[in-house]
Write a protein that holds these residues in place. Structure first.
Motif, PDB file in Angstrom:
ATOM      1  N   LEU A 125       0.831  -1.203   0.000  1.00  0.00           N
ATOM      2  CA  LEU A 125       0.000   0.000   0.000  1.00  0.00           C
ATOM      3  C   LEU A 125       0.867   1.254   0.000  1.00  0.00           C
ATOM      4  CD1 LEU A 125      -3.120   0.258   0.048  1.00  0.00           C
ATOM      5  CD2 LEU A 125      -2.926   0.892   2.445  1.00  0.00           C
ATOM      6  N   ARG A 126       1.978   1.223   0.713  1.00  0.00           N
ATOM      7  CA  ARG A 126       2.888   2.373   0.728  1.00  0.00           C
ATOM      8  C   ARG A 126       3.574   2.564  -0.625  1.00  0.00           C
ATOM      9  NH1 ARG A 126       4.754   4.712   5.395  1.00  0.00           N
ATOM     10  NH2 ARG A 126       6.715   5.142   4.314  1.00  0.00           N
ATOM     11  N   ASP A 127       3.798   1.472  -1.342  1.00  0.00           N
ATOM     12  CA  ASP A 127       4.479   1.572  -2.631  1.00  0.00           C
ATOM     13  C   ASP A 127       3.596   2.143  -3.732  1.00  0.00           C
ATOM     14  OD1 ASP A 127       6.731   0.546  -1.484  1.00  0.00           O
ATOM     15  OD2 ASP A 127       6.489  -1.482  -2.281  1.00  0.00           O
ATOM     16  N   MET A 128       2.277   2.087  -3.539  1.00  0.00           N
ATOM     17  CA  MET A 128       1.349   2.570  -4.566  1.00  0.00           C
ATOM     18  C   MET A 128       1.238   4.087  -4.523  1.00  0.00           C
ATOM     19  SD  MET A 128      -1.599  -0.331  -3.971  1.00  0.00           S
ATOM     20  CE  MET A 128      -2.753   0.406  -5.130  1.00  0.00           C
ATOM     21  N   GLN A 129       0.816   4.673  -5.644  1.00  0.00           N
ATOM     22  CA  GLN A 129       0.505   6.091  -5.653  1.00  0.00           C
ATOM     23  C   GLN A 129      -0.654   6.342  -4.690  1.00  0.00           C
ATOM     24  OE1 GLN A 129       1.997   8.676  -7.281  1.00  0.00           O
ATOM     25  NE2 GLN A 129       3.591   7.250  -7.949  1.00  0.00           N
ATOM     26  N   GLU A 130      -0.600   7.456  -3.984  1.00  0.00           N
ATOM     27  CA  GLU A 130      -1.586   7.692  -2.934  1.00  0.00           C
ATOM     28  C   GLU A 130      -3.032   7.685  -3.429  1.00  0.00           C
ATOM     29  OE1 GLU A 130      -2.368  10.757   0.787  1.00  0.00           O
ATOM     30  OE2 GLU A 130      -0.692  11.084  -0.579  1.00  0.00           O
ATOM     31  N   PRO A 131      -3.361   8.261  -4.599  1.00  0.00           N
ATOM     32  CA  PRO A 131      -4.755   8.172  -5.066  1.00  0.00           C
ATOM     33  C   PRO A 131      -5.216   6.731  -5.273  1.00  0.00           C
ATOM     34  CG  PRO A 131      -3.563   9.880  -6.270  1.00  0.00           C
ATOM     35  CD  PRO A 131      -2.536   9.127  -5.491  1.00  0.00           C
ATOM     36  N   ASP A 132      -4.331   5.869  -5.810  1.00  0.00           N
ATOM     37  CA  ASP A 132      -4.698   4.466  -6.009  1.00  0.00           C
ATOM     38  C   ASP A 132      -4.881   3.770  -4.672  1.00  0.00           C
ATOM     39  OD1 ASP A 132      -4.510   4.810  -8.749  1.00  0.00           O
ATOM     40  OD2 ASP A 132      -2.433   4.118  -8.849  1.00  0.00           O
ATOM     41  N   ALA A 133      -3.981   4.031  -3.739  1.00  0.00           N
ATOM     42  CA  ALA A 133      -4.081   3.408  -2.416  1.00  0.00           C
ATOM     43  C   ALA A 133      -5.341   3.860  -1.686  1.00  0.00           C
ATOM     44  CB  ALA A 133      -2.838   3.734  -1.590  1.00  0.00           C
ATOM     45  N   ALA A 134      -5.703   5.137  -1.840  1.00  0.00           N
ATOM     46  CA  ALA A 134      -6.915   5.647  -1.200  1.00  0.00           C
ATOM     47  C   ALA A 134      -8.154   4.976  -1.771  1.00  0.00           C
ATOM     48  CB  ALA A 134      -7.003   7.160  -1.382  1.00  0.00           C
ATOM     49  N   LEU A 135      -8.200   4.801  -3.080  1.00  0.00           N
ATOM     50  CA  LEU A 135      -9.332   4.124  -3.720  1.00  0.00           C
ATOM     51  C   LEU A 135      -9.468   2.704  -3.182  1.00  0.00           C
ATOM     52  CD1 LEU A 135     -11.560   3.723  -5.831  1.00  0.00           C
ATOM     53  CD2 LEU A 135      -9.766   3.316  -7.534  1.00  0.00           C
TER      54      LEU A 135
END
Length: 497
Positions: A125-135
């Motif tokens: 989750l930390r490695d993902m872009q924040e908008p993708d992780a938030a979704l």
């Protein structure tokens, strides 16, 4: 209790409202009482917001976004970290006993130890872009409907489902890479490729040797849960991997809150990503509006039912005049929204502690509470309607009502009850002194009809020893005098103090 951070603008104020419920829900799980839960939530919220602002300031100065968790999981990890500090400072007696055991176990050390040893879900989750992780987090861990997630993140509603599928695949890819990067022993590395193949295709049978390995290897079993994104286990893998202790209980609370429409505050403003801060949000129907609408529908149903049954009631009165009996109720069963006694469950409110369907189980006369509220014994007719029995005598119970925290449009309160007799189940009622409405509850299931509130035991706290106490906590909106007319299982209670 520390002061909560002041929002820097309207967008951040909306975001604070959205994430506070999640933080308070998890903090309440981590503590031994509602007051301690509120204090832990406030301290962790202040810590987490400070860390987020510092990270944003650093990223802004460097001209790029620093990889980090979205707001809600970031603040939930702050709750866990703050709880660990409480334990170290000698405040462990205020924490849940099971959490204290977990904090001293090897599992807890994984969340703060070497990065390559941390849970896969947390790393991915930390490695993902924040908008993708938030979704991913809002849809899977918070259980919010996709239209709400789309409005909250500023996405195209028609494309949100497709984007979520792509984000799930991205999360799986990050988990697979992190699994291969971890310091695996020879046996785990030999099974890594097979595990990837088996979890990539839904419905694929797991070979026996791999199943036996997953039964004894924690890291590989964790990887299997994260890689199998299409089997319904992704939410549990996310919450367990990111926040650790209490992940499944938190997931269930958020699912029930989302079903009741009480989760996440506003759903139409900039949220976890910090995107679209300047966007003007559309009008919304908040939690108070939803509850008020439910009460209005109940009132309309009551009026229609009484109009339909009026003739039958008048005839019954005429037949029973000689015997001087109360008017008989109609022979048909009324809808559960009509003629509610104060201690009966009625639709219109729900809880995070029990499924929404549980609030409508007492719909018939035979299921009514054995001791409903009413006039003292000897009164011919209850002020609330014919056929209702009088109030039960006082039980000697004692109730302490406490406002734990308050803000301009709402408050947090706890109700603590001491029972002189042993209980195998309990039902607590009270009447608000103003327009207060309960918006979220824990350690109980709750219904509200007008100012009258009824809270029933959760599955895990039904039994109370003689002279023992139990408590429930809730968030509310509105204002007015302190509640009165407290009852326990239909009998009146005196106020503590």
């Amino acid at each position: 209790m520390p002061d909560l951070p002041i929002p820097q603008d309207a967008a951040e104020a909306a975001e604070f409202t959205e994430v506070w419920d999640a933080v308070l829900s998890y903090a309440d799980l981590c503590t031994s009482g509602s007051a301690a839960g509120a204090e832990l939530a406030a301290e962790a919220f202040t810590r987490g917001i400070g860390e987020a602002r510092a990270a944003e300031a650093t990223a802004g100065g460097a001209g790029r976004r620093t990889p980090r968790l979205p707001r809600i999981p970031l603040l939930l990890t702050a709750v866990r970290t703050t709880a660990a500090e409480w334990e170290a400072r000698g405040l462990g007696h205020r924490l849940d006993p099971d959490l204290r055991l977990w904090l001293h176990a090897e599992k807890a050390a994984r969340y703060t130890g070497p990065p390559l040893r941390r849970p896969l879900a947390l790393r991915a989750l930390r490695d993902m872009q924040e908008p993708d992780a938030a979704l991913l987090w809002l849809a899977e861990a918070e259980s919010l409907p996709l239209p709400h997630v789309a409005r909250r993140l500023g996405l195209d509603p028609s494309a949100t489902a497709r984007e979520l599928d792509q984000v799930r695949a991205l999360f799986r890819d990050r988990c697979h890479r992190n699994h291969l990067d971890a310091p695996l022993d020879a046996e785990c590395r030999a099974y890594a490729g097979l595990l990837d193949v088996v979890t990539r295709t839904p419905g694929t049978d797991t070979p026996g040797d791999l199943s036996r390995h997953l039964a004894v290897c924690v890291e590989c079993a964790e990887a299997a849960a994260c890689l199998r994104v299409s089997g319904g286990g992704l939410p549990a893998a996310l919450t367990g991997g990111v926040i650790g202790w209490g992940g499944l209980a938190y997931l269930e609370r958020r699912r029930r809150a989302a079903e009741a429409g009480l989760s996440g505050g506003r759903v139409d403003a900039a949220a976890d990503t910090g995107l679209a801060v300047g966007t003007v949000t559309r009008p919304r129907i908040g939690r108070t509006g939803i509850l008020a609408g439910a009460v209005l529908v109940s009132a309309l149903a009551l009026t229609v039912s009484l109009m339909q049954s009026g003739t039958s009631d008048e005839s019954a009165v005429a037949r029973d005049t000689a015997a001087e009996r109360p008017a008989a109720e109609p022979s048909f069963s009324l809808p559960p929204t009509t003629r509610p006694s104060p201690d009966e469950d009625v639709p219109g409110a729900s809880s995070t502690s029990r499924p929404a369907t549980g609030s409508a189980t007492r719909a018939t006369q035979g299921d009514r509470d054995p001791e409903p509220q009413g006039e003292p014994s000897g009164t011919a007719r209850s002020a609330r309607g014919a056929g209702e029995r009088p109030e039960a005598p006082a039980t000697g119970c004692e109730v302490a009502y406490e406002i734990v925290n308050a803000w301009p449009d709402g408050f947090q309160a706890t109700v603590t009850v001491t029972s002189p007799t042993a209980l195998t189940d309990w039902r607590v009622g009270w009447t608000f002194g103003g327009d207060q409405r309960v918006t979220q509850v824990w350690d109980a299931a709750l219904t509200q009809s007008g100012p009258r509130v009824t809270a029933t035991a959760a599955d895990y706290n039904k039994n109370v020893a003689a002279g023992g106490t139990f408590a429930l906590g809730f968030l509310g909106a509105g204002s007015g005098a302190a509640p009165h007319d407290f009852t326990l299982n239909g009998g009146r209670c005196r106020a503590a103090g």
